[in-house]
Structure formats: C-alpha cells, structure tokens
Design a protein around this motif. Structure first.
Motif, PDB file in Angstrom:
ATOM      1  N   PRO A 113      37.846  48.351   6.443  1.00  0.00           N
ATOM      2  CA  PRO A 113      37.848  49.786   6.140  1.00  0.00           C
ATOM      3  C   PRO A 113      36.575  50.483   6.586  1.00  0.00           C
ATOM      4  O   PRO A 113      35.468  49.945   6.451  1.00  0.00           O
ATOM      5  N   PHE A 114      36.734  51.673   7.097  1.00  0.00           N
ATOM      6  CA  PHE A 114      35.607  52.516   7.459  1.00  0.00           C
ATOM      7  C   PHE A 114      34.722  52.722   6.240  1.00  0.00           C
ATOM      8  O   PHE A 114      35.209  52.974   5.136  1.00  0.00           O
ATOM      9  N   GLY A 115      33.419  52.628   6.420  1.00  0.00           N
ATOM     10  CA  GLY A 115      32.493  52.833   5.316  1.00  0.00           C
ATOM     11  C   GLY A 115      31.934  51.557   4.744  1.00  0.00           C
ATOM     12  O   GLY A 115      30.918  51.590   4.054  1.00  0.00           O
ATOM     13  N   TRP A 116      32.581  50.420   5.015  1.00  0.00           N
ATOM     14  CA  TRP A 116      32.029  49.158   4.548  1.00  0.00           C
ATOM     15  C   TRP A 116      30.826  48.787   5.415  1.00  0.00           C
ATOM     16  O   TRP A 116      30.829  48.988   6.623  1.00  0.00           O
ATOM     17  N   GLN A 117      29.813  48.235   4.798  1.00  0.00           N
ATOM     18  CA  GLN A 117      28.553  47.933   5.461  1.00  0.00           C
ATOM     19  C   GLN A 117      28.453  46.440   5.765  1.00  0.00           C
ATOM     20  O   GLN A 117      28.783  45.598   4.933  1.00  0.00           O
ATOM     21  N   GLU A 118      27.965  46.113   6.953  1.00  0.00           N
ATOM     22  CA  GLU A 118      27.737  44.714   7.272  1.00  0.00           C
ATOM     23  C   GLU A 118      26.475  44.235   6.573  1.00  0.00           C
ATOM     24  O   GLU A 118      25.427  44.894   6.602  1.00  0.00           O
ATOM     25  N   VAL A 119      26.576  43.097   5.908  1.00  0.00           N
ATOM     26  CA  VAL A 119      25.440  42.475   5.229  1.00  0.00           C
ATOM     27  C   VAL A 119      25.372  41.017   5.654  1.00  0.00           C
ATOM     28  O   VAL A 119      26.315  40.480   6.228  1.00  0.00           O
ATOM     29  N   VAL A 120      24.258  40.397   5.370  1.00  0.00           N
ATOM     30  CA  VAL A 120      24.074  38.988   5.705  1.00  0.00           C
ATOM     31  C   VAL A 120      24.005  38.184   4.417  1.00  0.00           C
ATOM     32  O   VAL A 120      23.212  38.505   3.524  1.00  0.00           O
ATOM     33  N   ILE A 121      24.845  37.175   4.301  1.00  0.00           N
ATOM     34  CA  ILE A 121      24.840  36.269   3.166  1.00  0.00           C
ATOM     35  C   ILE A 121      24.770  34.854   3.709  1.00  0.00           C
ATOM     36  O   ILE A 121      25.579  34.469   4.560  1.00  0.00           O
ATOM     37  N   GLU A 122      23.825  34.102   3.243  1.00  0.00           N
ATOM     38  CA  GLU A 122      23.619  32.747   3.744  1.00  0.00           C
ATOM     39  C   GLU A 122      24.884  31.912   3.590  1.00  0.00           C
ATOM     40  O   GLU A 122      25.521  31.912   2.534  1.00  0.00           O
ATOM     41  N   GLY A 123      25.261  31.217   4.659  1.00  0.00           N
ATOM     42  CA  GLY A 123      26.423  30.351   4.627  1.00  0.00           C
ATOM     43  C   GLY A 123      27.714  31.013   5.062  1.00  0.00           C
ATOM     44  O   GLY A 123      28.735  30.340   5.205  1.00  0.00           O
ATOM     45  N   GLN A 124      27.700  32.342   5.263  1.00  0.00           N
ATOM     46  CA  GLN A 124      28.899  33.043   5.697  1.00  0.00           C
ATOM     47  C   GLN A 124      28.694  33.584   7.108  1.00  0.00           C
ATOM     48  O   GLN A 124      27.601  34.026   7.459  1.00  0.00           O
ATOM     49  N   ASP A 125      29.750  33.548   7.891  1.00  0.00           N
ATOM     50  CA  ASP A 125      29.630  33.958   9.282  1.00  0.00           C
ATOM     51  C   ASP A 125      29.606  35.474   9.439  1.00  0.00           C
ATOM     52  O   ASP A 125      28.886  36.013  10.275  1.00  0.00           O
ATOM     53  N   LYS A 126      30.397  36.168   8.647  1.00  0.00           N
ATOM     54  CA  LYS A 126      30.455  37.628   8.749  1.00  0.00           C
ATOM     55  C   LYS A 126      30.880  38.189   7.395  1.00  0.00           C
ATOM     56  O   LYS A 126      31.801  37.694   6.763  1.00  0.00           O
ATOM     57  N   VAL A 127      30.197  39.267   6.961  1.00  0.00           N
ATOM     58  CA  VAL A 127      30.519  39.909   5.688  1.00  0.00           C
ATOM     59  C   VAL A 127      30.390  41.423   5.829  1.00  0.00           C
ATOM     60  O   VAL A 127      29.403  41.918   6.371  1.00  0.00           O
ATOM     61  N   PHE A 128      31.392  42.147   5.347  1.00  0.00           N
ATOM     62  CA  PHE A 128      31.326  43.603   5.223  1.00  0.00           C
ATOM     63  C   PHE A 128      31.645  43.949   3.781  1.00  0.00           C
ATOM     64  O   PHE A 128      32.567  43.388   3.188  1.00  0.00           O
ATOM     65  N   LYS A 129      30.879  44.897   3.212  1.00  0.00           N
ATOM     66  CA  LYS A 129      31.070  45.292   1.819  1.00  0.00           C
ATOM     67  C   LYS A 129      31.112  46.805   1.679  1.00  0.00           C
ATOM     68  O   LYS A 129      30.507  47.524   2.466  1.00  0.00           O
ATOM     69  N   ASP A 130      31.814  47.254   0.652  1.00  0.00           N
ATOM     70  CA  ASP A 130      31.768  48.662   0.291  1.00  0.00           C
ATOM     71  C   ASP A 130      30.385  48.966  -0.287  1.00  0.00           C
ATOM     72  O   ASP A 130      29.818  48.158  -1.021  1.00  0.00           O
ATOM     73  N   VAL A 131      29.850  50.119   0.038  1.00  0.00           N
ATOM     74  CA  VAL A 131      28.488  50.447  -0.382  1.00  0.00           C
ATOM     75  C   VAL A 131      28.410  50.861  -1.846  1.00  0.00           C
ATOM     76  O   VAL A 131      27.325  50.880  -2.431  1.00  0.00           O
ATOM     77  N   ILE A 132      29.543  51.197  -2.457  1.00  0.00           N
ATOM     78  CA  ILE A 132      29.565  51.620  -3.850  1.00  0.00           C
ATOM     79  C   ILE A 132      30.169  50.545  -4.747  1.00  0.00           C
ATOM     80  O   ILE A 132      29.678  50.288  -5.837  1.00  0.00           O
ATOM     81  N   GLU A 133      31.247  49.915  -4.281  1.00  0.00           N
ATOM     82  CA  GLU A 133      31.958  48.899  -5.057  1.00  0.00           C
ATOM     83  C   GLU A 133      31.701  47.516  -4.461  1.00  0.00           C
ATOM     84  O   GLU A 133      32.358  47.104  -3.506  1.00  0.00           O
ATOM     85  N   PRO A 134      30.764  46.734  -4.995  1.00  0.00           N
ATOM     86  CA  PRO A 134      30.374  45.466  -4.371  1.00  0.00           C
ATOM     87  C   PRO A 134      31.470  44.408  -4.343  1.00  0.00           C
ATOM     88  O   PRO A 134      31.412  43.486  -3.530  1.00  0.00           O
ATOM     89  N   LEU A 135      32.477  44.508  -5.216  1.00  0.00           N
ATOM     90  CA  LEU A 135      33.563  43.532  -5.196  1.00  0.00           C
ATOM     91  C   LEU A 135      34.560  43.798  -4.076  1.00  0.00           C
ATOM     92  O   LEU A 135      35.414  42.957  -3.797  1.00  0.00           O
ATOM     93  N   GLU A 136      34.446  44.953  -3.437  1.00  0.00           N
ATOM     94  CA  GLU A 136      35.321  45.272  -2.311  1.00  0.00           C
ATOM     95  C   GLU A 136      34.635  44.804  -1.035  1.00  0.00           C
ATOM     96  O   GLU A 136      33.656  45.395  -0.583  1.00  0.00           O
ATOM     97  N   SER A 137      35.151  43.737  -0.472  1.00  0.00           N
ATOM     98  CA  SER A 137      34.470  43.106   0.654  1.00  0.00           C
ATOM     99  C   SER A 137      35.450  42.293   1.482  1.00  0.00           C
ATOM    100  O   SER A 137      36.591  42.047   1.075  1.00  0.00           O
ATOM    101  N   VAL A 138      34.983  41.885   2.648  1.00  0.00           N
ATOM    102  CA  VAL A 138      35.707  40.915   3.465  1.00  0.00           C
ATOM    103  C   VAL A 138      34.669  39.960   4.035  1.00  0.00           C
ATOM    104  O   VAL A 138      33.583  40.383   4.453  1.00  0.00           O
TER     105      VAL A 138
END
Length: 248
Positions: A113-138
């Motif tokens: 979804p548009f608006g999700w931010q790419e973040v880096v989490i150790e051990g994961q290849d790719k992560v995008f999260k919603d900037v307001i709702e942290p449980l909304e992610s891929v």
C-alpha cells in the motif's frame, strides 16, 4: 514434513521478529483463506475483490487523517527513488493505491500500500510498515533450501500450522489457523494461509504466502491489528495475491 521441522531453527531466527513490530526498527538510508469458508482459492478471491480493493483504496486515503497523508508524502518521494525499478510486465499489474517492489537479486516481487515506509529489521530481507499503525506491515524472508517445490514440505495445512506455531508467532501467543490453500502461478506452487495471533495487548490478523524457487524458501507475511482488519483486508489480500517468484 520432517524437512520443514528440520528447517524450523533457521526459519525461527529469520521470521520470529514479525510479531514485534517496534523492535529493531530504523529508517532505510537512502479465498480458502477466509475463502476456505467459500470454497475458492486465494487467487480467485483476490481477483474477485480487486475492483473493491481499487475503489476502497482511493476512498481510504481520502478519509485518512491529515497527519498520515503529510507523513506519507514526506517519506514516499525518496523511497520510490531507491526501490528497484519494476519490469514493465509487472508494472502493468500495479493497482491504484499501491506501489510495487521487485528484488532482481533474490527473484521476487509484490505490491504494498502507498504510504507504507521501508524499514530495516535484522534477519528480514524486506519490510514495509504503515507509519501510523505498526502492526500493518509486509515482510519477506528467505532461507536456503535443497527442496524444489513447497509441496515437498507437506500439505498447506501442515506447513501453515508448523510456521504459525514455531516461527510466525511467539509461543506465548494464542494462535488460530483460519484457512490454508494451494494455488499455481506459471507452473509454480504457492501455499497461502490466514491466521490470527493473540497477545495480551493486541490481536494481529495475518496472511502469509510461501513458495520455493532459486534454491530458497520464501515467506511473505502481511497483516493488521484485528480492530482494523475489516478496513485493511482487501488491501492485504491484494498484497498476498501479488507475490511472485521469478528465476534469477
């Protein structure tokens, strides 16, 4: 199934972080799902809901709070410039309200979804999260495997139950598998499943897709807080249905 059990320690190391949305975060620098009840595959479920997802995504963003739009506008400009350019064939499938992610090195692609931010989490290849709702992610994780087909690990239900109980949620959380299914895309088998994981202070409703290719076991997981599931489910099904593995 024994092969998947043997892979659990490695999978656990790379995937367990999914249910700790705040841990290890920093900015990046630069269906038989629910459809199990309807008796149709996730691929069909996603196609049936695509028009609804298209229309709902536009109205959702218009109804979103002003601060979400302001934050999203500030982060997505630089983010788009650092994400690999999507091949034309995949770009044609991009839906309104979504951005595309293609990893040409590891051989996978998906929409988020548009608006999700790419973040880096150790051990994961790719992560995008919603900037307001942290449980909304891929998130996408991959580990090496000698298997050639996801079906070599067992049935969709067996694989889903093992991953949910031993990898995708902490042992302290109460989990429930809602449904699991198999579908085929271009001759490659994918397992998809839907589940919930209940913690003391929240319940996450999640969808996962697993597939094998390029000598790797791929897992994509997306989800949302249960209280927002009805608002987010069409988008999350779109994310899951868009997941593709290609040869590299």
């Amino acid at each position: 199934m024994a092969a998947l059990q043997n892979s659990v320690p490695s999978l656990h190391h790379t995937l367990f972080i999914n249910f700790f949305p705040q841990k290890g975060l920093r900015k990046h620098h630069h269906g038989a799902f629910l459809c199990c009840k309807r008796g149709v595959s996730v691929h069909v479920r996603a196609e049936q809901s695509s028009s609804a997802a298209d229309s709902s995504s536009s109205s959702h963003f218009q109804d979103s709070c002003g601060r979400r739009q302001m934050i999203a506008a500030g982060i997505t400009g630089p983010l788009v410039s650092i994400v690999d350019q999507t091949p034309i064939a995949f770009a044609a499938e991009t839906k309104k309200g979504f951005l595309s992610m293609t990893d040409k090195k590891d051989g996978y692609s998906f929409l988020y979804p548009f608006g999700w931010q790419e973040v880096v989490i150790e051990g994961q290849d790719k992560v995008f999260k919603d900037v307001i709702e942290p449980l909304e992610s891929v998130s996408v994780n991959l580990i090496a495997t000698s298997k050639q087909d996801i079906r070599d690990f067992g049935s969709p239900q067996e694989v889903a139950e093992t991953l949910i109980k031993k990898v995708l949620a902490p042992a302290t959380q109460k989990t429930k598998l809602i449904g699991a299914a198999e579908h085929d895309v271009d001759g490659k088998a994918y397992y998809t499943f839907e589940f919930v994981a209940q913690a003391p202070n929240f319940t996450r409703h999640a969808l996962s897709a697993v597939c094998i290719g390029n000598g790797k076991f791929y897992t994509l997981t997306t989800g949302a807080n249960e209280r927002r599931w009805d608002k987010m489910k069409d988008r999350l099904f779109t994310v899951i249905d868009s997941f593709r593995i290609f040869n590299v």
